[in-house]
Design an enzyme around this catalytic site. Structure first.
Site, mmCIF file in Angstrom:
data_model
loop_
_atom_site.group_PDB
_atom_site.id
_atom_site.type_symbol
_atom_site.label_atom_id
_atom_site.label_comp_id
_atom_site.label_asym_id
_atom_site.label_seq_id
_atom_site.Cartn_x
_atom_site.Cartn_y
_atom_site.Cartn_z
ATOM 1 N N LYS A 273 2.311 22.382 5.427
ATOM 2 C CA LYS A 273 1.222 23.070 4.736
ATOM 3 C C LYS A 273 0.967 24.442 5.346
ATOM 4 O O LYS A 273 0.710 25.423 4.633
ATOM 5 C CB LYS A 273 -0.053 22.226 4.811
ATOM 6 C CG LYS A 273 -0.008 20.937 4.004
ATOM 7 C CD LYS A 273 -1.306 20.173 4.163
ATOM 8 C CE LYS A 273 -1.292 18.866 3.376
ATOM 9 N NZ LYS A 273 -2.554 18.102 3.563
ATOM 10 N N GLU B 267 3.290 7.762 6.287
ATOM 11 C CA GLU B 267 2.443 8.794 6.880
ATOM 12 C C GLU B 267 1.664 8.269 8.084
ATOM 13 O O GLU B 267 1.263 9.039 8.960
ATOM 14 C CB GLU B 267 1.473 9.338 5.824
ATOM 15 C CG GLU B 267 1.039 10.771 6.066
ATOM 16 C CD GLU B 267 0.348 11.368 4.858
ATOM 17 O OE1 GLU B 267 0.963 12.217 4.197
ATOM 18 O OE2 GLU B 267 -0.796 10.988 4.566
ATOM 19 N N HIS C 110 19.964 -5.165 -9.174
ATOM 20 C CA HIS C 110 21.222 -4.609 -9.646
ATOM 21 C C HIS C 110 21.514 -3.248 -9.009
ATOM 22 O O HIS C 110 22.337 -2.488 -9.514
ATOM 23 C CB HIS C 110 21.196 -4.510 -11.167
ATOM 24 C CG HIS C 110 21.018 -5.835 -11.836
ATOM 25 N ND1 HIS C 110 22.079 -6.645 -12.185
ATOM 26 C CD2 HIS C 110 19.888 -6.531 -12.172
ATOM 27 C CE1 HIS C 110 21.613 -7.750 -12.724
ATOM 28 N NE2 HIS C 110 20.298 -7.712 -12.731
#
Length: 406
Positions: free
Chosen positions: A396, A253, A280
């Site tokens: 938003k 961000e 892995h």
């Protein structure tokens, strides 16, 4: 304290000086730099007002309002006897909400509702649901900016209100009331947490050894951000799983932006890995995939745990007797060191190691402030505004428009 060893070097010493001067100047307007030196007396006084009948603290918040405190809590929880449980309501996933509520006695839980703006959709959708179950305002404390709609609401219902310090963005707020209040209420030593952060701050701004390692690292990342555009943390302890999540938000961000003085999109993509399990999975991509990744290994020097692999021979598996009598703490660090050695043999994967002496509040405080400083330095060097998030705000705005259309 933490130790950092770099296996690469930056070219431009002039860039180091320029970045340092910019950060010194930035302290005048960006609030997080002052947090290690704050007076925690008011926070501790507030915490003493919470009834001893409260057994659980629940944070209702998202992103910077929860990730930092969660990182510290989950780091310390396995090694310290804490006074209260701490849960985080971060998601609008109804299964998650009800699963967390099943762990909370509503008459023995104090809720911390955290929103800087006072209008976070996720936070208040969850709060409305919980409020429908517990409407006594004495079970709530609201943490917000002065003058926000949330402050007005809290005062209206006569609930407790605490405030964020000036000019501290959410993802840099863990060492403010946002993180310190829930941690202190659960028995985390917040004074020690800030002491660790303060050590890093002093050793950077006084041009100690932290100054050299942070600037060298930041300049290298900036000089090579086009080629090595992915930055991985490979942490060899389960206690650091949520620190990795906090780092992903902080890095992504803060650094994924338009440059200030051009139309170019820049940024370093953060990836949090936990060893040895991610050996892995993701390690194969680092080892033989595209050379676009730098890797920071984080290891714990002393786990203060002597749990040992038993001296047992298993039929047909005698080759594994080399594990017998080996402490797990030594094995996990041997695994980490072996991966580092294998990657160094590749010659073209930028690596560094951070060693945490032990699992303490002071050491996680040091690690947090180290990464906050590193983020600010890299942001300055790649010419972005480290402290805004217009890409998040755009989503938003669209969501609020959709809600109004319902």
């Amino acid at each position: 304290m933490i130790k950092n060893k770099l296996y690469f070097s930056a070219i431009s010493k002039r860039a180091e000086e320029k970045a340092f001067d910019a950060i010194v100047e930035e302290q005048k307007s960006i609030g997080y730099y002052a947090l290690p030196d704050q007076d925690i007396g008011p926070i501790l006084e507030y915490c003493s007002t919470i009834s001893e009948t409260i057994e659980t603290i629940a944070v209702i918040g998202i992103g910077g309002s929860s990730l930092g405190a969660k990182a510290v809590y989950e780091f310390m929880k396995p090694v310290k006897e804490l006074s209260r449980k701490l849960y985080f309501f971060e998601s609008t996933d109804p299964i998650n909400i009800n699963e967390l509520l099943s762990k909370c006695d509503m008459n023995k839980t104090h809720f911390l509702v955290i929103s800087k703006s006072g209008s976070t959709v996720e936070t208040f959708s969850i709060y409305k649901y919980i409020y429908s179950l517990q409407q006594d305002p004495s079970f709530y404390t609201f943490i917000t900016d002065p003058g926000s709609p949330l402050e007005k609401y809290a005062l209206e219902i006569e609930a407790s209100v605490l405030y964020l310090p000036d000019n501290v963005g959410g993802r840099f707020s863990v060492l403010s009331t946002v993180g310190l209040v829930p941690l202190a209420l659960c028995g985390i030593d917040i004074k020690d947490l800030l002491t660790g952060a303060q050590m890093i701050k002093e050793r950077f701004f006084d041009r100690g050894y932290v100054y050299d390692m942070l600037l060298e690292k930041a300049v290298y990342y900036a000089e090579n951000h086009a080629q090595y555009s992915i930055n991985c943390i490979f942490a060899y302890s389960e206690t650091l799983k949520y620190f990795c999540q906090w780092y992903v938000q902080l890095w992504g961000e803060s650094l994924g932006k338009h440059q200030r003085n051009s139309a170019f999109h820049v940024g370093l993509t953060p990836i949090g890995l936990i060893g040895p399990e991610d050996q892995h999975s993701f390690l194969q991509l680092i080892m033989e995939g595209t050379r676009d990744k730098s890797v920071t290994f984080i290891k714990i020097e002393d786990f203060h745990d002597d749990t040992t692999i038993p001296d047992i021979t298993l039929p047909h598996l005698e080759m594994l007797d080399t594990l017998n009598n080996l402490p797990f703490s030594k094995l996990i660090n041997m695994q980490c060191d072996s991966v580092i050695e294998a990657l160094l043999d590749q010659n073209n994967i930028p690596l560094d190691t951070i060693t945490i002496q032990s699992v303490t509040e002071s050491n996680i405080g040091s690690l947090i402030f180290y990464y906050e400083l590193l983020t600010s330095l890299v942001g300055e060097l790649i010419d972005v505004n480290t402290y805004d998030q217009p890409g998040v705000e755009a989503g938003k705005i669209i969501l609020k428009s959709k809600l109004q259309e319902l």
